[in-house]
Design a protein around this motif. Structure first.
Motif, short mmCIF file in Angstrom:
data_model
loop_
_atom_site.label_atom_id
_atom_site.label_comp_id
_atom_site.label_asym_id
_atom_site.label_seq_id
_atom_site.Cartn_x
_atom_site.Cartn_y
_atom_site.Cartn_z
N VAL A 281 24.23 21.40 67.03
CA VAL A 281 24.14 20.18 66.21
C VAL A 281 23.51 19.04 67.01
O VAL A 281 22.65 18.30 66.51
N GLY A 282 23.94 18.91 68.26
CA GLY A 282 23.37 17.87 69.11
C GLY A 282 21.88 18.04 69.32
O GLY A 282 21.10 17.08 69.27
N GLN A 283 21.43 19.27 69.53
CA GLN A 283 20.01 19.52 69.74
C GLN A 283 19.20 19.34 68.46
O GLN A 283 18.05 18.89 68.51
N LEU A 284 19.78 19.68 67.32
CA LEU A 284 19.10 19.42 66.06
C LEU A 284 18.91 17.92 65.85
O LEU A 284 17.87 17.49 65.33
N TYR A 285 19.88 17.14 66.27
CA TYR A 285 19.75 15.69 66.19
C TYR A 285 18.62 15.21 67.10
O TYR A 285 17.81 14.35 66.70
N VAL A 286 18.55 15.74 68.31
CA VAL A 286 17.47 15.36 69.23
C VAL A 286 16.11 15.69 68.63
O VAL A 286 15.18 14.88 68.66
N ILE A 287 15.99 16.88 68.05
CA ILE A 287 14.73 17.29 67.44
C ILE A 287 14.37 16.37 66.27
O ILE A 287 13.21 15.98 66.09
N ALA A 288 15.38 16.01 65.48
CA ALA A 288 15.13 15.11 64.35
C ALA A 288 14.67 13.74 64.83
O ALA A 288 13.75 13.13 64.25
N ARG A 289 15.26 13.24 65.90
CA ARG A 289 14.84 11.95 66.46
C ARG A 289 13.40 12.04 66.96
O ARG A 289 12.60 11.11 66.76
N LEU A 290 13.05 13.12 67.63
CA LEU A 290 11.68 13.30 68.11
C LEU A 290 10.71 13.41 66.94
O LEU A 290 9.59 12.88 67.00
N TRP A 291 11.12 14.10 65.89
CA TRP A 291 10.29 14.22 64.69
C TRP A 291 9.98 12.85 64.11
O TRP A 291 8.84 12.55 63.74
N VAL A 292 10.99 11.99 64.04
CA VAL A 292 10.78 10.64 63.51
C VAL A 292 9.80 9.87 64.40
O VAL A 292 8.92 9.16 63.89
N LYS A 293 9.93 9.99 65.71
CA LYS A 293 9.00 9.30 66.61
C LYS A 293 7.56 9.76 66.37
O LYS A 293 6.64 8.94 66.34
N LEU A 294 7.38 11.06 66.19
CA LEU A 294 6.04 11.58 65.92
C LEU A 294 5.53 11.12 64.56
O LEU A 294 4.33 10.86 64.40
N VAL A 295 6.42 11.00 63.58
CA VAL A 295 6.01 10.50 62.26
C VAL A 295 5.53 9.05 62.37
O VAL A 295 4.58 8.66 61.69
N PHE A 296 6.18 8.25 63.21
CA PHE A 296 5.70 6.89 63.45
C PHE A 296 4.23 6.92 63.87
O PHE A 296 3.39 6.24 63.27
#
Length: 330
Positions: A281-296
Motif C-alpha cells: 500500500v505504501g509503495q502504491l502511494y509512492v507510485i501514485a505521487r510520482l504519477w501526479v508529478k509526471l502529470v504536472f
C-alpha cells in the motif's frame, strides 16, 4: 485547459516505463536507508521482549529509549514515520521550515540531482508524444542536465529567499501581531492556516514558473535558463486563466491521492501477510505521487504546445544512433 489536462494524463499513461523508472530512482535512494535503519533497530532490540512488542504495535517507551541514544539516521525513527503520519510529518516540516538531520538532507540532495538528470529526458518524451527509446531519452537527459543544474541554482536562491524572508515575515512577525490579543484558539489557528495558504500560494507560483521554464527549455532547446524563466513568466501571464486552472486540476489530483492514502494507510504493528500488505500500500502511494508529478509536467507541456506550438513539436532534432560504418568513421 481540460484538453491539455487530459492530454497530459494520456501522455503519462502512454509511457509507463518513465513512471517505473522514477519509482526505481526512489527505491535506489530509500531502500539503502531503510536497510540501514533496520540494522540499527535489530541491533538495539536483539531478542528482547521489546522486539515482540514492537512487531505487534507501538511501544512508546522503547521508541523513546531508542531515540534518546540514536544518532544520524536513527533520530528519524519515531511514531510520525508510520503510515499517513509520515505525510503529515513531511508537510509539517515543510510549512514550519523545520531542519532535518544531515543524513536526510544528503539523501534528499542525491534524489534531487537524479531528478534533475532525468527531467530533460522525461519532458522531451512527453513533448514528442512518441517513444524516444533509450538513446533518445538519455541523449536529452544529458543535454539538459547541466542547463537544469543552472536552473536549480536559481531555484535554490529563490526558495531560500522565500523561507528566510517571506516565511519569517509571515510567521515570526505578522502572525504574533495578528493574534496578540486573540483569546480564542480556533481564531488563532484559522489565522495561521490563512498564512499557510498565502505562503503555499507563493511557493506554488514559483514552482509553476520553474516547471514552465523547464518545458520551454526542452521544447525550444533554450540554453539560457534566465531566458527560459522570463519566457515562462510571460507565457503564464498571457495564459493566466488556463495555467491557473491547469495547476488547480493537477493539485486536485494530488489532494485526491493524499486523501485516498489517508483512508487506506497501514497502521503500526503486524507481521507476515499484513506487514507486506502495508508495504505494498505504501509503495502504491509512492507510485501514485510520482504519477501526479509526471502529470504536472506532461499537462504543462501539452498546454504550452497547444498555445505556442503544436502537439509533438520539439525544436531539437531526434538524436540518432549512428550506423556501424558511420560509427567506425568517428
Amino acid at each position: 485547459m481540460m484538453t491539455a489536462w487530459r492530454d497530459g494524463i494520456r501522455r503519462v499513461n502512454g509511457a509507463p516505463a518513465l513512471l517505473l523508472g522514477v519509482w526505481a530512482l526512489t527505491l535506489l535512494v530509500s531502500v539503502p536507508m531503510a536497510a540501514a535503519m533496520r540494522g540499527m533497530l535489530a541491533q538495539h532490540l536483539g531478542a528482547s521482549l521489546a522486539a515482540d512488542t514492537a512487531a505487534s504495535g507501538v511501544n512508546s517507551d522503547w521508541m523513546q529509549e531508542f531515540s534518546d541514544q540514536a544518532a544520524g539516521l536513527g533520530v528519524t525513527f519515531r511514531p510520525t514515520i508510520v503510515g499517513f503520519g509520515a505525510v503529515l510529518d513531511n508537510l509539517s516540516a515543510f510549512i514550519e521550515d523545520t531542519e532535518r538531520p544531515v543524513v536526510i538532507v544528503g539523501a534528499a540532495s542525491v534524489y534531487i540531482v537524479m531528478w534533475i538528470f532525468v527531467a530533460g529526458g522525461i519532458i522531451d518524451r512527453y513533448a514528442r508524444d512518441r517513444p524516444t527509446r533509450t538513446v533518445g531519452f538519455f541523449a536529452s537527459a544529458g543535454v539538459f542536465f547541466f542547463r537544469f543544474l543552472r536552473l536549480a541554482a536559481v531555484q535554490w536562491i529563490v526558495y531560500a529567499a522565500l523561507f528566510r524572508s517571506v516565511h519569517r515575515l509571515l510567521f515570526d512577525r505578522l502572525y504574533p501581531d495578528l493574534v496578540h490579543e486573540v483569546t480564542v484558539e480556533r481564531t488563532a489557528f484559522a489565522v495561521r492556516v490563512a498564512l499557510y495558504l498565502v505562503f503555499g500560494g507563493v511557493v506554488a507560483a514559483c514552482a509553476t514558473v520553474f516547471d514552465y521554464a523547464k518545458v520551454r527549455a526542452v521544447v525550444e532547446d533554450r540554453r539560457s535558463m534566465l531566458s527560459a524563466i522570463a519566457e515562462a513568466i510571460g507565457f503564464i501571464g498571457r495564459n493566466a486563466a488556463a495555467a491557473v486552472s491547469l495547476f488547480l486540476a493537477n493539485f486536485a489530483l494530488f489532494t485526491a491521492v493524499i486523501g485516498l492514502y489517508a483512508l487506506v494507510a497501514p497502521g503500526t504493528g503486524g507481521t507476515g501477510a499484513s506487514m507486506w500488505i502495508g508495504v505494498a500500500v505504501g509503495q502504491l502511494y509512492v507510485i501514485a505521487r510520482l504519477w501526479v508529478k509526471l502529470v504536472f509536467w506532461a499537462s504543462e507541456t501539452a498546454l504550452f504546445q497547444s498555445r505556442l506550438a503544436h502537439a509533438g513539436y520539439v525544436t531539437r532534432v531526434d538524436p540518432v544512433w549512428p550506423e556501424s560504418p558511420a560509427a567506425d568513421a568517428i
